[in-house]
Write an enzyme that holds these catalytic residues in place. Sequence first.
Site, mmCIF file in Angstrom:
data_model
loop_
_atom_site.group_PDB
_atom_site.id
_atom_site.type_symbol
_atom_site.label_atom_id
_atom_site.label_comp_id
_atom_site.label_asym_id
_atom_site.label_seq_id
_atom_site.Cartn_x
_atom_site.Cartn_y
_atom_site.Cartn_z
ATOM 1 N N HIS A 170 56.659 43.771 39.658
ATOM 2 C CA HIS A 170 56.989 42.832 40.828
ATOM 3 C C HIS A 170 56.093 42.970 42.109
ATOM 4 C CE1 HIS A 170 60.468 42.193 43.867
ATOM 5 N NE2 HIS A 170 59.638 43.035 44.610
ATOM 6 N N GLU A 171 55.477 44.425 42.201
ATOM 7 C CA GLU A 171 54.581 44.513 43.292
ATOM 8 C C GLU A 171 53.129 43.594 42.916
ATOM 9 O OE1 GLU A 171 55.502 45.775 45.870
ATOM 10 O OE2 GLU A 171 57.287 46.714 45.416
ATOM 11 N N HIS A 224 53.886 40.208 44.275
ATOM 12 C CA HIS A 224 53.640 40.071 45.873
ATOM 13 C C HIS A 224 51.932 40.031 46.090
ATOM 14 C CE1 HIS A 224 57.359 40.720 47.570
ATOM 15 N NE2 HIS A 224 57.860 41.753 47.262
ATOM 16 N N HIS A 251 60.117 37.253 47.373
ATOM 17 C CA HIS A 251 61.386 37.506 46.645
ATOM 18 C C HIS A 251 62.461 36.054 46.672
ATOM 19 C CE1 HIS A 251 61.406 41.715 48.694
ATOM 20 N NE2 HIS A 251 60.668 41.748 47.503
HETATM 21 ZN ZN LIG Z 1 59.501 42.931 46.912
#
Ligand SMILES: [Zn+2]
Length: 287
Positions: A187-188, A191, A197
């Site tokens: 997930h990171e 980004h 999100h």
């Molecule tokens: Zn996040």
Amino acid sequence: MKKINFRKMVLLAIFSMTVFACDKNEVQEEDISENVNSVTDEIYNTKSSGNLIDAIYLGRNVTLLEVENGKYLYDGDVLLERNDFSIPVEESNRGVYGGGNWPNRNVRWKYASGVSQDLKNKWTSAMNTWSSQLNFSFTQISGSSGDYILVQQNSSGSAYSTSIGRKGGQQIISVDPRYYGSGNVVHEIGHAVGLIHEQKRPDRDNYIIVNYSNIRPNWTSQYDKCSSCTPNGTFDYSSIMLYGSRASSSVVYNTSIPAMTRKDGSIWNAQRSYLSTGDKAAINAKY
Ligand SMILES: [Zn+2]
């Protein structure tokens, strides 16, 4: 001006009431007792309360939470510095700084000192996910020239990235491996390569309901729509960039009430095992 003072007062009041609720052990216990299969949403746990400020980041109007050491929190787990964004009255293009693609999907990175074997294993697994599922490559560097991600370990219960997309120079992914698994690291990296999100999609109101009355003021911005973002495809409940319906007591007043539901009121768990069809489509549209 009145608005800011009111916000300050509210934040101070809430902070003084919730110091103990922010304790990591309590959050962890609560999450486990509610749902043994739940995963932890990535979050930057502030040690103190701060002001909410209106800013422009990547050309978009956003709300940032000013936290300690001159850092500014965007969207729950993206930690910015002052020169990463502009404020509306400034004549500056700093708000569009960053957000770049990594050339040829190649991400340069290195470990900070003090990274445990546990986190190294999670980082390696997360890199493999991005390599195998979206043809990203990762180059471990020594030195500090060029653009790269510094992979850092923290002990504050946090998982965060310091940029959406390639920032230029050093950017950080910081993870406390006691609370977060390799899927949270995936997930990171999302980004760091440019994803926001899923719940911030401008068309999300067609798919979900955000229960703002249950969300503490410091954390509402991670649920706010990004009206200037271009959505790709349709809302994806399986996105690795989507938070779960329920949130911890640091984020919501009442953990038995979901922060988000589907339009029919049903809930979902955060998915942190793979890059979804929508995640892949978004990356393929961007790169
Ligand atoms: Zn996040």
